[in-house]
Design a protein around this motif. Structure first.
Motif, mmCIF file in Angstrom:
data_model
loop_
_atom_site.group_PDB
_atom_site.id
_atom_site.type_symbol
_atom_site.label_atom_id
_atom_site.label_comp_id
_atom_site.label_asym_id
_atom_site.label_seq_id
_atom_site.Cartn_x
_atom_site.Cartn_y
_atom_site.Cartn_z
ATOM 1 N N TYR A 163 0.736 -1.094 -0.039
ATOM 2 C CA TYR A 163 0.065 0.104 -0.218
ATOM 3 C C TYR A 163 0.838 1.347 0.034
ATOM 4 O O TYR A 163 0.328 2.448 -0.079
ATOM 5 C CB TYR A 163 -0.936 -0.047 1.231
ATOM 6 C CG TYR A 163 -0.261 -0.056 2.464
ATOM 7 C CD1 TYR A 163 0.162 1.151 3.416
ATOM 8 C CD2 TYR A 163 0.195 -0.889 3.308
ATOM 9 C CE1 TYR A 163 0.727 1.127 4.578
ATOM 10 C CE2 TYR A 163 0.802 -1.125 4.305
ATOM 11 C CZ TYR A 163 1.089 -0.014 5.022
ATOM 12 O OH TYR A 163 1.808 -0.080 6.366
ATOM 13 N N TYR A 164 2.068 1.173 -0.002
ATOM 14 C CA TYR A 164 2.996 2.264 -0.105
ATOM 15 C C TYR A 164 4.321 1.957 -0.748
ATOM 16 O O TYR A 164 4.942 0.761 -0.231
ATOM 17 C CB TYR A 164 3.362 2.730 1.586
ATOM 18 C CG TYR A 164 4.245 3.917 1.587
ATOM 19 C CD1 TYR A 164 3.782 5.371 1.669
ATOM 20 C CD2 TYR A 164 5.640 3.704 1.679
ATOM 21 C CE1 TYR A 164 4.639 6.246 1.684
ATOM 22 C CE2 TYR A 164 6.476 4.649 2.019
ATOM 23 C CZ TYR A 164 6.042 6.068 1.832
ATOM 24 O OH TYR A 164 6.879 7.295 1.989
ATOM 25 N N ALA A 165 4.971 2.875 -1.403
ATOM 26 C CA ALA A 165 6.185 2.505 -2.388
ATOM 27 C C ALA A 165 6.538 3.671 -2.772
ATOM 28 O O ALA A 165 6.092 4.685 -3.296
ATOM 29 C CB ALA A 165 6.170 1.664 -3.427
ATOM 30 N N VAL A 166 8.000 3.939 -2.306
ATOM 31 C CA VAL A 166 8.648 5.328 -2.401
ATOM 32 C C VAL A 166 10.092 5.092 -2.802
ATOM 33 O O VAL A 166 10.869 4.407 -2.054
ATOM 34 C CB VAL A 166 8.552 6.416 -1.558
ATOM 35 C CG1 VAL A 166 9.059 6.154 -0.165
ATOM 36 C CG2 VAL A 166 8.870 7.859 -1.771
ATOM 37 N N ALA A 167 10.607 5.841 -3.844
ATOM 38 C CA ALA A 167 12.007 5.676 -3.982
ATOM 39 C C ALA A 167 12.814 6.253 -2.876
ATOM 40 O O ALA A 167 12.646 7.358 -2.421
ATOM 41 C CB ALA A 167 12.261 6.267 -5.433
ATOM 42 N N THR A 168 13.980 5.922 -3.014
ATOM 43 C CA THR A 168 14.927 6.348 -1.778
ATOM 44 C C THR A 168 16.264 6.565 -2.321
ATOM 45 O O THR A 168 16.913 5.355 -3.126
ATOM 46 C CB THR A 168 15.013 5.697 -0.437
ATOM 47 O OG1 THR A 168 15.828 6.206 0.305
ATOM 48 C CG2 THR A 168 15.189 4.245 -0.673
ATOM 49 N N VAL A 207 -7.688 -6.477 0.114
ATOM 50 C CA VAL A 207 -6.676 -5.678 -0.222
ATOM 51 C C VAL A 207 -6.841 -4.261 0.673
ATOM 52 O O VAL A 207 -7.686 -3.080 0.051
ATOM 53 C CB VAL A 207 -6.398 -5.312 -1.556
ATOM 54 C CG1 VAL A 207 -5.843 -6.652 -2.296
ATOM 55 C CG2 VAL A 207 -7.711 -4.857 -2.543
ATOM 56 N N GLY A 208 -6.379 -4.154 1.770
ATOM 57 C CA GLY A 208 -6.658 -2.970 2.588
ATOM 58 C C GLY A 208 -8.182 -2.551 2.995
ATOM 59 O O GLY A 208 -8.794 -3.811 3.415
ATOM 60 N N PRO A 209 -8.797 -1.457 2.827
ATOM 61 C CA PRO A 209 -10.138 -1.522 2.975
ATOM 62 C C PRO A 209 -11.274 -2.014 1.958
ATOM 63 O O PRO A 209 -12.248 -2.156 2.324
ATOM 64 C CB PRO A 209 -10.473 0.030 3.152
ATOM 65 C CG PRO A 209 -9.239 0.610 2.185
ATOM 66 C CD PRO A 209 -8.277 -0.418 2.255
ATOM 67 N N GLN A 210 -10.446 -2.865 0.729
ATOM 68 C CA GLN A 210 -11.397 -3.074 -0.284
ATOM 69 C C GLN A 210 -11.412 -4.432 -0.380
ATOM 70 O O GLN A 210 -10.317 -5.329 0.470
ATOM 71 C CB GLN A 210 -10.858 -2.551 -1.403
ATOM 72 C CG GLN A 210 -10.854 -1.009 -1.548
ATOM 73 C CD GLN A 210 -10.464 -0.553 -2.852
ATOM 74 O OE1 GLN A 210 -9.474 -1.067 -3.736
ATOM 75 N NE2 GLN A 210 -10.771 0.856 -3.325
ATOM 76 N N ARG A 211 -12.057 -5.230 -0.913
ATOM 77 C CA ARG A 211 -12.201 -6.548 -1.430
ATOM 78 C C ARG A 211 -12.441 -6.921 -2.877
ATOM 79 O O ARG A 211 -13.426 -6.096 -3.345
ATOM 80 C CB ARG A 211 -13.543 -7.190 -0.584
ATOM 81 C CG ARG A 211 -13.227 -7.532 0.887
ATOM 82 C CD ARG A 211 -14.239 -7.978 1.704
ATOM 83 N NE ARG A 211 -14.191 -8.073 3.250
ATOM 84 C CZ ARG A 211 -13.802 -9.171 3.633
ATOM 85 N NH1 ARG A 211 -13.329 -10.255 3.048
ATOM 86 N NH2 ARG A 211 -13.358 -9.284 4.956
ATOM 87 N N LEU A 212 -11.600 -7.722 -3.408
ATOM 88 C CA LEU A 212 -11.801 -7.988 -4.597
ATOM 89 C C LEU A 212 -12.342 -9.430 -4.703
ATOM 90 O O LEU A 212 -12.072 -10.212 -4.212
ATOM 91 C CB LEU A 212 -10.544 -8.353 -5.304
ATOM 92 C CG LEU A 212 -9.403 -6.829 -5.231
ATOM 93 C CD1 LEU A 212 -8.224 -7.049 -6.060
ATOM 94 C CD2 LEU A 212 -10.031 -5.653 -5.811
ATOM 95 N N LEU A 213 -13.481 -9.423 -5.730
ATOM 96 C CA LEU A 213 -14.185 -10.582 -5.879
ATOM 97 C C LEU A 213 -14.222 -11.029 -7.535
ATOM 98 O O LEU A 213 -14.615 -10.204 -8.244
ATOM 99 C CB LEU A 213 -15.736 -10.421 -5.464
ATOM 100 C CG LEU A 213 -16.663 -11.693 -5.478
ATOM 101 C CD1 LEU A 213 -16.100 -12.715 -4.324
ATOM 102 C CD2 LEU A 213 -17.873 -11.430 -4.928
ATOM 103 N N PHE A 214 -13.539 -12.193 -7.503
ATOM 104 C CA PHE A 214 -13.393 -12.619 -8.963
ATOM 105 C C PHE A 214 -14.768 -13.383 -9.591
ATOM 106 O O PHE A 214 -14.850 -14.403 -8.855
ATOM 107 C CB PHE A 214 -12.322 -13.625 -9.154
ATOM 108 C CG PHE A 214 -10.934 -12.835 -8.876
ATOM 109 C CD1 PHE A 214 -10.518 -12.090 -9.974
ATOM 110 C CD2 PHE A 214 -10.293 -12.790 -7.863
ATOM 111 C CE1 PHE A 214 -9.066 -11.238 -9.752
ATOM 112 C CE2 PHE A 214 -8.994 -12.225 -7.526
ATOM 113 C CZ PHE A 214 -8.330 -11.648 -8.408
#
Length: 463
Positions: A163-168, A207-214
């Motif tokens: 849920y978080y990605a940042v270059a360093t 996925v976090g606050p969401q739900r994926l339903l296939f």
């Protein structure tokens, strides 16, 4: 006999009231027509003669996909009246107990009398029924792909939602990492959302606050307040290997590809200025990204590359299949799909031979879980040499080549066809397979293994 409400009754009491609820509730039937999925609503009838009648799926009222999603969302957001009733009854009983214990027992008895009917009524008003025509081979095929998308992820020991990605640029104090990410564990499980009753068994990924339903027709995204149904043709999917510096427990199915130090120097060795400089493993994980033009972006990390790639391939299959349907109520151009199989009846020997050789070329090129542009260009040259009438451009051939089957039965059939053409042709195919493995600069051990496997099948010497 298939029980059409099994997903619902896994969670509901199997009593007479529940049976009447399932049989009499309004539901939506999903059928696959020539123009794609169609949604037909079942409406309750009040027959004056007492007979309970229903209509065939083609006699039901047709609904727009957006209306179906809106109806599901509206039901998902309805308040749980039974929970309010149970909570209010409990509070009343506790208050009565302060007056006299007998009053408390009397409150519980009185509250229990209508509780069952309230429960059934409340569940009916909050539940949406979706019935897929599982007798249709097209829906069955898409159901298998949707199930494969969820099942592939479930095969991995660990799954994370990034849920978080940042270059360093401070790689020295971050074990040499160029990107810092934050992730949380998740899982892929079989089952629907609590208030959607289905006659199929879907897969769900939080996925976090969401739900994926296939589902066979679309991907449902639910965040607790808003439900969105995204057609698979609108999704962009990317999957492949990624390296991750692990500082927690190692998944048992993951592959370690190296080591590093928590604090590194310019040469990659340990920075001696830190006394607590621990050595950390570098793991190869699979990364899966699902996005859409409407703003969806989900990045998952799996402990195996195969789990991420398998899900991406399944979603890609659903997307290509959906994109091939004629447009409904629109004059926009339709994307054309190049279907790799089956070979059209009456196809020329050149087309059949080129198709079977292409299956073997794809089987080798996908050995290391990626197909490079150089391999696609080489495969197209071989295909054209076998079928000079081929006129598709490079992009169209790439679509065709990537969609070719790679399962054991398809490779067996292609190998048997090549073997039937004789030893000279088999040797020529083996030569092209070896050349293919080197077009991107190096032949991997997995590619060599698959070339040797094909050599045994077509009874040709390995180059």
């Amino acid at each position: 006999m298939r029980w059409p409400f099994r997903s619902f009754f896994h969670e509901c009491p199997k009593d007479a009231d529940s049976l009447r609820l399932a049989a009499g509730s309004v539901g939506t039937f999903v059928v696959l027509g020539s123009g794609g999925f169609e949604y037909r609503e079942k409406r309750q009838d009040s027959a004056a003669d007492g007979f309970i009648r229903t209509a065939s799926t083609y006699e039901l009222e047709q609904r727009a996909p957006e209306a179906v999603v809106h109806d599901i969302e509206e039901r998902l957001r309805r308040p749980n009246v039974f929970a309010w009733y149970a909570g209010g009854s409990a509070l009343l009983a506790f208050w009565a107990a302060s007056l006299h214990p007998v009053y408390s027992i009397l409150c519980f008895v009185l509250a229990a009398v209508p509780a069952r009917r309230i429960y059934v009524w409340n569940r009916a008003r909050r539940t949406t029924f979706l019935f897929y025509n599982i007798e249709d081979p097209g829906i069955t095929e898409r159901l298998a792909l949707a199930a494969h998308a969820g099942r592939s992820l479930s095969m991995a020991t660990r799954i994370w939602h990034i849920y978080y990605a940042v270059a360093t640029s401070d790689w020295k104090r971050n074990a040499g990492a160029s990107t810092l990410i934050r992730r949380t564990p998740t899982r892929s499980v079989s089952g629907s959302l609590p208030q959607i009753a289905l006659n199929i068994e879907p897969w769900c990924v939080p996925v976090g606050p969401q739900r994926l339903l296939f589902l066979p027709d679309r991907l449902f995204v639910w965040d607790g307040r808003k439900l969105v149904g995204l057609p698979y043709s609108e999704l962009a999917v990317r999957a492949g290997p990624t390296r991750f510096i692990e500082d927690s427990a190692l998944p048992r199915d993951a592959r370690q590809v190296g080591t590093t130090w928590r604090y590194v120097n310019k040469s990659g060795g340990p920075d001696r200025r830190y006394s607590n400089n621990a050595q950390l493993p570098v793991m190869e994980y699979g990364e899966l990204e699902i996005s859409s033009a409407s703003g969806l972006r989900v990045v998952l990390q799996a402990s195996t590359v195969e789990a991420a790639v398998g899900t991406a391939q399944a979603i890609g299959g659903l997307s290509r299949n959906q994109a091939s349907w004629p447009a409904m109520h629109t004059e926009e151009p339709v994307r054309r799909r190049v279907t790799p199989e089956p070979v059209p009846a009456g196809a020329s020997p050149e087309v059949v031979r080129a198709h079977n050789v292409a299956i073997l070329l794809r089987y080798v090129s996908s050995a290391d879980r990626r197909i490079t542009p150089e391999e696609i260009a080489f495969a197209r040259d071989v295909f054209v040499s076998l079928n000079p009438s081929h006129t598709a451009d490079t992009a169209e051939f790439e679509m065709y080549f990537r969609a070719l089957p790679g399962d054991a039965s398809s490779v067996d059939a292609a190998s048997a066809f090549v073997r039937s053409l004789g030893a000279e042709h088999s040797s020529w195919v083996m030569e092209k397979l070896v050349q293919l493995s080197w077009v991107d600069g190096r032949a991997t051990p997995k590619e060599a293994e698959r070339i040797a496997e094909i050599g045994r099948r077509i009874q040709a010497p390995t180059m």
